[in-house]
Design an enzyme around this catalytic site. Structure first.
Site, PDB file in Angstrom:
ATOM      1  N   LYS A  14       0.829  -1.216   0.000  1.00 12.58           N
ATOM      2  CA  LYS A  14       0.000   0.000   0.000  1.00 12.58           C
ATOM      3  C   LYS A  14       0.859   1.260   0.000  1.00 12.58           C
ATOM      4  O   LYS A  14       0.597   2.190  -0.755  1.00 12.58           O
ATOM      5  CB  LYS A  14      -0.933   0.027   1.226  1.00 12.58           C
ATOM      6  CG  LYS A  14      -1.879  -1.161   1.318  1.00 12.58           C
ATOM      7  CD  LYS A  14      -2.882  -0.994   2.448  1.00 12.58           C
ATOM      8  CE  LYS A  14      -2.297  -1.089   3.844  1.00 12.58           C
ATOM      9  NZ  LYS A  14      -1.778  -2.430   4.204  1.00 12.58           N
ATOM     10  N   ARG A  89     -10.034   0.322   8.271  1.00 16.64           N
ATOM     11  CA  ARG A  89      -9.625  -1.040   8.611  1.00 16.64           C
ATOM     12  C   ARG A  89     -10.764  -1.817   9.258  1.00 16.64           C
ATOM     13  O   ARG A  89     -10.588  -2.984   9.585  1.00 16.64           O
ATOM     14  CB  ARG A  89      -8.455  -0.988   9.594  1.00 16.64           C
ATOM     15  CG  ARG A  89      -7.083  -1.125   8.928  1.00 16.64           C
ATOM     16  CD  ARG A  89      -6.049  -0.993  10.026  1.00 16.64           C
ATOM     17  NE  ARG A  89      -4.796  -1.627   9.757  1.00 16.64           N
ATOM     18  CZ  ARG A  89      -3.723  -1.005   9.278  1.00 16.64           C
ATOM     19  NH1 ARG A  89      -3.771   0.248   8.928  1.00 16.64           N
ATOM     20  NH2 ARG A  89      -2.586  -1.669   9.154  1.00 16.64           N
ATOM     21  N   ARG A 128      11.394  -6.030   5.706  1.00 18.08           N
ATOM     22  CA  ARG A 128      11.243  -4.616   6.064  1.00 18.08           C
ATOM     23  C   ARG A 128      11.690  -4.379   7.508  1.00 18.08           C
ATOM     24  O   ARG A 128      12.338  -3.378   7.817  1.00 18.08           O
ATOM     25  CB  ARG A 128       9.784  -4.172   5.873  1.00 18.08           C
ATOM     26  CG  ARG A 128       9.595  -2.675   6.107  1.00 18.08           C
ATOM     27  CD  ARG A 128       8.204  -2.212   5.757  1.00 18.08           C
ATOM     28  NE  ARG A 128       7.223  -2.673   6.724  1.00 18.08           N
ATOM     29  CZ  ARG A 128       5.901  -2.506   6.590  1.00 18.08           C
ATOM     30  NH1 ARG A 128       5.421  -1.900   5.524  1.00 18.08           N
ATOM     31  NH2 ARG A 128       5.073  -2.941   7.515  1.00 18.08           N
ATOM     32  N   ARG A 134      11.408  -1.373  12.098  1.00 12.65           N
ATOM     33  CA  ARG A 134      10.036  -1.109  12.555  1.00 12.65           C
ATOM     34  C   ARG A 134       9.627  -2.146  13.597  1.00 12.65           C
ATOM     35  O   ARG A 134       9.694  -3.345  13.351  1.00 12.65           O
ATOM     36  CB  ARG A 134       9.090  -1.141  11.342  1.00 12.65           C
ATOM     37  CG  ARG A 134       7.909  -0.223  11.521  1.00 12.65           C
ATOM     38  CD  ARG A 134       7.038  -0.212  10.300  1.00 12.65           C
ATOM     39  NE  ARG A 134       5.736  -0.754  10.613  1.00 12.65           N
ATOM     40  CZ  ARG A 134       4.681  -0.643   9.849  1.00 12.65           C
ATOM     41  NH1 ARG A 134       4.774  -0.008   8.695  1.00 12.65           N
ATOM     42  NH2 ARG A 134       3.533  -1.155  10.204  1.00 12.65           N
ATOM     43  N   ARG A 145      -0.946  -9.353  13.376  1.00 13.33           N
ATOM     44  CA  ARG A 145      -1.507  -8.340  12.460  1.00 13.33           C
ATOM     45  C   ARG A 145      -2.239  -9.001  11.300  1.00 13.33           C
ATOM     46  O   ARG A 145      -3.274  -8.523  10.857  1.00 13.33           O
ATOM     47  CB  ARG A 145      -0.379  -7.426  11.944  1.00 13.33           C
ATOM     48  CG  ARG A 145       0.126  -6.465  13.033  1.00 13.33           C
ATOM     49  CD  ARG A 145       1.520  -5.959  12.735  1.00 13.33           C
ATOM     50  NE  ARG A 145       1.598  -5.164  11.534  1.00 13.33           N
ATOM     51  CZ  ARG A 145       2.707  -5.010  10.806  1.00 13.33           C
ATOM     52  NH1 ARG A 145       3.821  -5.610  11.168  1.00 13.33           N
ATOM     53  NH2 ARG A 145       2.690  -4.261   9.741  1.00 13.33           N
TER      54      ARG A 145
HETATM   55  P1  AMP Z   1       0.245   0.390   9.138  1.00 14.09           P
HETATM   56  O1  AMP Z   1       1.446   1.261   9.052  1.00 14.09           O
HETATM   57  O2  AMP Z   1      -0.896   0.856   8.275  1.00 14.09           O
HETATM   58  O3  AMP Z   1       0.564  -1.069   8.922  1.00 14.09           O
HETATM   59  O4  AMP Z   1      -0.294   0.520  10.633  1.00 14.09           O
HETATM   60  C1  AMP Z   1       0.495   0.109  11.755  1.00 14.09           C
HETATM   61  C2  AMP Z   1      -0.380  -0.075  12.978  1.00 14.09           C
HETATM   62  O5  AMP Z   1      -1.042   1.172  13.281  1.00 14.09           O
HETATM   63  C3  AMP Z   1      -1.506  -1.083  12.838  1.00 14.09           C
HETATM   64  O6  AMP Z   1      -1.076  -2.405  13.079  1.00 14.09           O
HETATM   65  C4  AMP Z   1      -2.491  -0.573  13.885  1.00 14.09           C
HETATM   66  O7  AMP Z   1      -2.065  -0.915  15.185  1.00 14.09           O
HETATM   67  C5  AMP Z   1      -2.358   0.933  13.756  1.00 14.09           C
HETATM   68  N1  AMP Z   1      -3.317   1.482  12.757  1.00 14.09           N
HETATM   69  C6  AMP Z   1      -3.022   2.091  11.581  1.00 14.09           C
HETATM   70  N2  AMP Z   1      -4.126   2.453  10.923  1.00 14.09           N
HETATM   71  C7  AMP Z   1      -5.167   2.052  11.701  1.00 14.09           C
HETATM   72  C8  AMP Z   1      -6.577   2.118  11.553  1.00 14.09           C
HETATM   73  N3  AMP Z   1      -7.152   2.655  10.464  1.00 14.09           N
HETATM   74  N4  AMP Z   1      -7.343   1.613  12.559  1.00 14.09           N
HETATM   75  C9  AMP Z   1      -6.781   1.065  13.656  1.00 14.09           C
HETATM   76  N5  AMP Z   1      -5.470   0.956  13.841  1.00 14.09           N
HETATM   77  C10 AMP Z   1      -4.642   1.446  12.880  1.00 14.09           C
END
Ligand code: AMP
Length: 190
Positions: A14, A89, A128, A134, A145
């Site tokens: 993404k 999400r 990554r 990270r 996740r």
């Molecule tokens: P990402 O970078 O999009 O993979 O997001 C990393 C983490 O941030 C996720 O595993 C969630 O813990 C939190 N997070 C990001 N976006 C959301 C969302 N829209 N709703 C809930 N948690 C989020």
């Protein structure tokens, strides 16, 4: 206005596709994960709250996440369009996004669903984690996740199909080909 929801499991590409889309269409990119990581870095109260969830591989509660997104959207000025990366999400978030856009006389243009097999997702995320450090890109948290994705996020595929917005793209193979497919899907809709 071009409002693109870029969707897929963790590691589906993404963020990579979003960067290419920003360059091509000159639109804004909202990554909720990036917003939360920036808050953690700044050491804000929001960052402290978010960190616990992120480290556990869990989602931030809907109410909080929807407020954060509303704030980011309000602060976007003169936008030609937005890529929503990592949001929505959950179904509640998708409904909130629909309402927020409707209040602005807009709608989601297309939802791009990047499909990638689980073994490739896992390999990409572990890689990554090694390159960026990270914290949630370790095997144990990745598994959590992916489980959260399947149970809470994947139902959005049917939700967007009902809206007539869903567009599935093969998200593995040659990067340029994936991007061409993404652009073709977008250009069909506007
Ligand atoms: P990402 O970078 O999009 O993979 O997001 C990393 C983490 O941030 C996720 O595993 C969630 O813990 C939190 N997070 C990001 N976006 C959301 C969302 N829209 N709703 C809930 N948690 C989020």
């Amino acid at each position: 206005m071009l409002n693109i929801v870029i969707f897929g499991a963790p590691g589906s590409g993404k963020g990579t596709q979003s960067e290419l889309l920003v360059n091509k269409y000159g639109i804004n990119h909202i990554s909720t994960g990036d917003v939360l990581r920036a808050e953690i870095k700044k050491g804000t109260q929001l960052g402290k709250t978010a960190q616990g969830y992120i480290e556990q591989g869990q989602l931030i509660p809907d109410d909080l996440m929807i407020d954060i997104l509303a704030d980011v959207l309000d602060n976007l000025k003169e936008s030609k369009g937005v890529i929503f990366d990592g949001f929505p999400r959950t179904i509640a978030q998708a409904e909130a996004l629909k309402q927020m856009l409707a209040e602005r006389g807009q709608d989601v243009t297309v939802m791009i669903d990047l499909e990638v097999p689980e073994d490739i997702l896992m390999a990409r995320l572990i890689n990554r984690g090694k390159q960026t450090g990270r914290a949630d890109d370790n095997e144990e948290t990745i598994k959590k996740r992916l489980n959260v994705y399947h149970t809470q996020t994947a139902p959005l595929v049917d939700w967007y199909k009902n809206e007539g917005k869903h567009h599935r793209i093969k998200g593995f193979g040659e990067l340029e080909q994936i991007f061409r497919d993404v652009c073709e899907a977008i250009e069909k809709r506007f």
